[in-house]
Design a protein around this motif. Structure first.
Motif, mmCIF file in Angstrom:
data_model
loop_
_atom_site.group_PDB
_atom_site.id
_atom_site.type_symbol
_atom_site.label_atom_id
_atom_site.label_comp_id
_atom_site.label_asym_id
_atom_site.label_seq_id
_atom_site.Cartn_x
_atom_site.Cartn_y
_atom_site.Cartn_z
ATOM 1 N N PHE A 132 8.352 3.908 -7.002
ATOM 2 C CA PHE A 132 8.592 2.550 -7.471
ATOM 3 C C PHE A 132 8.508 1.579 -6.303
ATOM 4 O O PHE A 132 8.933 1.881 -5.187
ATOM 5 N N SER A 133 7.977 0.392 -6.579
ATOM 6 C CA SER A 133 7.992 -0.672 -5.578
ATOM 7 C C SER A 133 9.400 -1.276 -5.546
ATOM 8 O O SER A 133 10.218 -1.016 -6.443
ATOM 9 N N PRO A 134 9.705 -2.110 -4.551
ATOM 10 C CA PRO A 134 11.036 -2.756 -4.523
ATOM 11 C C PRO A 134 11.317 -3.604 -5.755
ATOM 12 O O PRO A 134 12.470 -3.846 -6.096
ATOM 13 N N GLU A 135 10.252 -4.061 -6.433
ATOM 14 C CA GLU A 135 10.432 -4.840 -7.663
ATOM 15 C C GLU A 135 10.595 -3.955 -8.892
ATOM 16 O O GLU A 135 10.704 -4.461 -10.014
ATOM 17 N N GLY A 136 10.567 -2.639 -8.700
ATOM 18 C CA GLY A 136 10.726 -1.721 -9.826
ATOM 19 C C GLY A 136 9.463 -1.484 -10.614
ATOM 20 O O GLY A 136 9.508 -1.157 -11.800
ATOM 21 N N ARG A 137 8.305 -1.626 -9.975
ATOM 22 C CA ARG A 137 7.013 -1.468 -10.661
ATOM 23 C C ARG A 137 6.321 -0.193 -10.212
ATOM 24 O O ARG A 137 6.475 0.245 -9.072
ATOM 25 N N LEU A 138 5.558 0.390 -11.142
ATOM 26 C CA LEU A 138 4.678 1.513 -10.825
ATOM 27 C C LEU A 138 3.251 0.960 -10.805
ATOM 28 O O LEU A 138 2.645 0.729 -11.852
ATOM 29 N N TYR A 139 2.727 0.750 -9.621
ATOM 30 C CA TYR A 139 1.433 0.073 -9.500
ATOM 31 C C TYR A 139 0.296 0.871 -10.120
ATOM 32 O O TYR A 139 -0.631 0.293 -10.695
ATOM 33 N N GLN A 140 0.345 2.187 -10.038
ATOM 34 C CA GLN A 140 -0.742 2.990 -10.593
ATOM 35 C C GLN A 140 -0.853 2.813 -12.108
ATOM 36 O O GLN A 140 -1.949 2.793 -12.663
ATOM 37 N N ARG B 13 0.817 -1.200 0.000
ATOM 38 C CA ARG B 13 0.000 0.000 0.000
ATOM 39 C C ARG B 13 0.856 1.259 0.000
ATOM 40 O O ARG B 13 0.422 2.311 -0.457
ATOM 41 N N ARG B 14 2.061 1.179 0.504
ATOM 42 C CA ARG B 14 2.955 2.333 0.486
ATOM 43 C C ARG B 14 3.293 2.740 -0.943
ATOM 44 O O ARG B 14 3.540 3.903 -1.218
ATOM 45 N N TYR B 15 3.320 1.759 -1.821
ATOM 46 C CA TYR B 15 3.797 2.011 -3.177
ATOM 47 C C TYR B 15 2.660 2.258 -4.162
ATOM 48 O O TYR B 15 2.828 3.007 -5.119
ATOM 49 N N ASP B 16 1.509 1.624 -3.947
ATOM 50 C CA ASP B 16 0.443 1.806 -4.930
ATOM 51 C C ASP B 16 -0.412 3.034 -4.657
ATOM 52 O O ASP B 16 -1.335 3.323 -5.404
ATOM 53 N N SER B 17 -0.139 3.768 -3.600
ATOM 54 C CA SER B 17 -0.895 4.986 -3.318
ATOM 55 C C SER B 17 -0.272 6.215 -3.965
ATOM 56 O O SER B 17 -0.846 7.299 -3.923
ATOM 57 N N ARG B 18 0.891 6.078 -4.569
ATOM 58 C CA ARG B 18 1.572 7.196 -5.220
ATOM 59 C C ARG B 18 1.980 6.798 -6.632
ATOM 60 O O ARG B 18 2.534 5.717 -6.845
ATOM 61 N N THR B 19 1.716 7.692 -7.567
ATOM 62 C CA THR B 19 2.080 7.419 -8.956
ATOM 63 C C THR B 19 3.582 7.385 -9.153
ATOM 64 O O THR B 19 4.090 6.666 -10.010
ATOM 65 N N THR B 20 4.298 8.146 -8.365
ATOM 66 C CA THR B 20 5.721 8.386 -8.641
ATOM 67 C C THR B 20 6.661 7.496 -7.847
ATOM 68 O O THR B 20 7.873 7.652 -7.952
#
Length: 253
Positions: A12-20, A3-10
């Motif tokens: 990156f997740s630890p896997e290098g993905r932009l969830y948005q 949730r820390r990573y998919d709540s912001r467009t900018t």
């Protein structure tokens, strides 16, 4: 943790993905199928109308097909409100280029400019990606007929035949199997109907559920393109002559 990573467009997740961006692409996969086929005589765009109603006052205008300029037509899958903004941007870019250089903008240049806008929405805080993918059909003097797709990340690529939206994998498999480099425009139209008839959820194929557009060259005026968004009667005639309805009857029996 994600949730820390998919709540912001900018971010990156630890896997290098932009969830948005991935969420936007998932929204597109729920939209009606759209396909594009490049032939030796032009380009065909065909779309599935996902939501239809007899109460809808549709004045014959297309929902998922747009004319961008004299030489380009596009099909969309995803949020049509987002598509309208990007289509308007593309039209402004095309007319600005025409005004400055007194010639139509090259197809790939226009697509790149629209994709630059889409990519910008993936790297600025407080924004969300555009939830729409495009199939572009275009013609210019240098590269002749062209077919491109673009997605919410701002990436674009050229194709001979492609699809976006729901049942994308099944449509791509059918296109790989039946596509030929020397297809005529009519053969490409028949192939588009065949692919949609096998990928759409509905068993009753008619003009209420399909949209068609073609881009071809005029036979009387050299270099002049003809952009045609098909009327319902023309689509019904194409479906009848293509023989897909007879195939469906045989399958049911």
């Amino acid at each position: 943790m994600s949730r820390r990573y998919d709540s912001r467009t900018t971010i990156f997740s630890p896997e290098g993905r932009l969830y948005q961006v991935e969420y936007a692409q998932e929204a597109i996969s729920q939209a009606g199928t759209a396909i594009g086929i490049l032939s030796s005589e032009g380009v065909v765009l065909a779309c599935e109308k996902k939501f239809t109603s007899k109460l809808l006052d549709n004045d014959g205008s297309a929902e998922k097909l747009y004319i961008l300029n004299e030489n380009m037509v596009c099909a969309v899958a995803g949020m049509t409100a987002d598509a309208s903004i990007l289509v308007n941007n593309a039209r402004v870019q095309a007319q600005s280029y025409l005004k400055t250089y007194n010639e139509e903008i090259p197809c790939e240049l226009l697509i790149k400019r629209v994709c630059d806008v889409k990519q910008g929405y993936t790297q600025h805080g407080g924004l969300r990606p555009f939830g729409v993918s495009f199939i572009y059909a275009g013609y210019d003097d240098r590269y002749q007929f062209q077919l491109f797709t673009s997605n919410p990340s701002g990436n674009y690529s050229g194709w001979k035949a492609t699809s976006i939206g729901a049942n994308n994998s099944a449509a791509q498999t059918l296109l790989k199997k039946d596509y030929k480099d020397d297809m005529t425009l009519r053969e490409a139209c028949d192939l588009a109907v065949k692919v949609l008839s096998k990928t759409m959820d509905s068993s009753n194929l008619n003009s209420d559920k399909l949209e068609f557009a073609t881009l071809s060259l005029s036979k009387t005026e050299p270099g002049k393109t003809i952009r045609k968004i098909w009327a319902g009667s023309d689509i019904d005639l194409l479906i009848k002559e293509s023989g897909v309805l007879d195939e469906k009857k045989d399958d049911d029996e």
